[in-house]
Design an enzyme around this catalytic site. Structure first.
Site, PDB file in Angstrom:
ATOM      1  N   ASP A  29       1.729 -43.841  20.021  1.00 15.59           N
ATOM      2  CA  ASP A  29       2.228 -42.466  19.991  1.00 15.59           C
ATOM      3  C   ASP A  29       2.473 -42.019  21.437  1.00 15.59           C
ATOM      4  OD1 ASP A  29       2.329 -39.514  19.803  1.00 15.59           O
ATOM      5  OD2 ASP A  29       1.766 -39.853  17.719  1.00 15.59           O
ATOM      6  N   ILE A  30       3.647 -41.434  21.687  1.00 12.59           N
ATOM      7  CA  ILE A  30       3.959 -41.044  23.073  1.00 12.59           C
ATOM      8  C   ILE A  30       3.310 -39.723  23.480  1.00 12.59           C
ATOM      9  CG2 ILE A  30       6.088 -42.337  23.552  1.00 12.59           C
ATOM     10  CD1 ILE A  30       7.635 -39.793  22.670  1.00 12.59           C
ATOM     11  N   GLN A  92       3.685 -32.182   8.906  1.00 12.26           N
ATOM     12  CA  GLN A  92       4.467 -33.383   9.224  1.00 12.26           C
ATOM     13  C   GLN A  92       5.666 -32.967  10.068  1.00 12.26           C
ATOM     14  OE1 GLN A  92       6.202 -35.496   5.872  1.00 12.26           O
ATOM     15  NE2 GLN A  92       6.578 -37.335   7.097  1.00 12.26           N
ATOM     16  N   HIS A  98       4.318 -42.107   8.255  1.00 16.96           N
ATOM     17  CA  HIS A  98       3.542 -42.809   9.279  1.00 16.96           C
ATOM     18  C   HIS A  98       2.063 -42.502   9.107  1.00 16.96           C
ATOM     19  CE1 HIS A  98       5.047 -38.966  10.839  1.00 16.96           C
ATOM     20  NE2 HIS A  98       3.890 -38.850  11.481  1.00 16.96           N
ATOM     21  N   HIS A 100      -1.361 -42.239  11.344  1.00 16.58           N
ATOM     22  CA  HIS A 100      -1.901 -42.168  12.700  1.00 16.58           C
ATOM     23  C   HIS A 100      -3.251 -42.877  12.723  1.00 16.58           C
ATOM     24  CE1 HIS A 100       0.527 -38.535  14.120  1.00 16.58           C
ATOM     25  NE2 HIS A 100       0.656 -38.412  12.806  1.00 16.58           N
TER      26      HIS A 100
HETATM   27  P1  AMP Z   1       3.481 -35.918  12.461  1.00 20.83           P
HETATM   28  O1  AMP Z   1       4.875 -36.015  11.877  1.00 20.83           O
HETATM   29  O2  AMP Z   1       3.059 -34.492  12.660  1.00 20.83           O
HETATM   30  O3  AMP Z   1       2.466 -36.719  11.729  1.00 20.83           O
HETATM   31  O4  AMP Z   1       3.524 -36.513  13.924  1.00 20.83           O
HETATM   32  C1  AMP Z   1       4.597 -37.191  14.502  1.00 20.83           C
HETATM   33  C2  AMP Z   1       4.062 -37.987  15.664  1.00 20.83           C
HETATM   34  O5  AMP Z   1       5.108 -38.802  16.181  1.00 20.83           O
HETATM   35  C3  AMP Z   1       3.543 -37.138  16.832  1.00 20.83           C
HETATM   36  O6  AMP Z   1       2.189 -37.504  17.105  1.00 20.83           O
HETATM   37  C4  AMP Z   1       4.477 -37.506  17.980  1.00 20.83           C
HETATM   38  O7  AMP Z   1       3.809 -37.531  19.216  1.00 20.83           O
HETATM   39  C5  AMP Z   1       4.974 -38.878  17.583  1.00 20.83           C
HETATM   40  N1  AMP Z   1       6.267 -39.250  18.121  1.00 20.83           N
HETATM   41  C6  AMP Z   1       7.411 -38.540  18.071  1.00 20.83           C
HETATM   42  N2  AMP Z   1       8.420 -39.224  18.655  1.00 20.83           N
HETATM   43  C7  AMP Z   1       7.891 -40.398  19.086  1.00 20.83           C
HETATM   44  C8  AMP Z   1       8.426 -41.546  19.761  1.00 20.83           C
HETATM   45  N3  AMP Z   1       9.705 -41.615  20.133  1.00 20.83           N
HETATM   46  N4  AMP Z   1       7.590 -42.578  20.028  1.00 20.83           N
HETATM   47  C9  AMP Z   1       6.289 -42.510  19.661  1.00 20.83           C
HETATM   48  N5  AMP Z   1       5.740 -41.476  19.022  1.00 20.83           N
HETATM   49  C10 AMP Z   1       6.521 -40.422  18.742  1.00 20.83           C
END
Ligand code: AMP
Ligand code: ZN
Length: 138
Positions: A29-30, A92, A98, A100
């Site tokens: 995760d970035i 989300q 995804h 985590h």
């Molecule tokens: P959520 O949809 O709330 O479960 O979280 C989306 C996750 O994706 C967040 O923790 C972001 O930091 C992560 N994220 C978004 N874009 C990227 C990316 N390009 N590479 C890695 N992680 C990402």
């Protein structure tokens, strides 16, 4: 399709990959909320738990188990939170399913997974349980 995680699967957007098989990709995760925060996704697009094919979901969970073991060996966290959010109401943000992996340490100050325990109404709890039970499809 204009999906950021599909673009990560295709290589259009770079990522720090940690695991890949025919159905699944895992990458860091970035915006890590703790050291070692990573994401496991199906390669085939599915927005949420309601769209994903069972086989893809099982593959994601199998990889999640494997990666949790690797994270434990590498970082030796005191615990691990698995998070998987479905829909905007559940916070989300990226609509490509995804999981985590969030390594946790005592005193790390994160508040995820903390909720207040308030006793529910047992009659209401039982009534909802019965309704859900009736809708289970095997
Ligand atoms: P959520 O949809 O709330 O479960 O979280 C989306 C996750 O994706 C967040 O923790 C972001 O930091 C992560 N994220 C978004 N874009 C990227 C990316 N390009 N590479 C890695 N992680 C990402
Ligand atoms: Zn996608």
């Amino acid at each position: 399709m204009d999906c950021i995680f599909c673009k990560i699967v295709s290589g259009e957007i770079p990522s720090v990959k940690v695991y890949e098989d025919d159905r699944v990709l895992a990458f860091m995760d970035i915006n890590p909320i703790n050291e070692g925060h990573l994401l496991i996704i199906p390669k085939a697009h599915a927005a949420t738990i309601h769209e994903i094919a069972e086989g893809d979901f099982l593959a994601v969970m199998s990889a999640t188990r494997k990666l949790s073991a690797a994270v434990k060996k590498t970082l030796n966290p005191d615990g691990i939170n698995l998070l998987q959010l479905n829909g905007k109401a559940a916070n989300q943000v990226v609509p490509h399913l995804h999981v985590h992996i969030v390594p946790r340490w005592f005193g790390d100050g994160l508040t995820i997974s903390q909720w207040e325990m308030v006793a529910g109404n047992m009659e209401k709890i039982k009534a909802i349980a019965e309704k859900i039970q009736r809708e289970i499809v095997n």
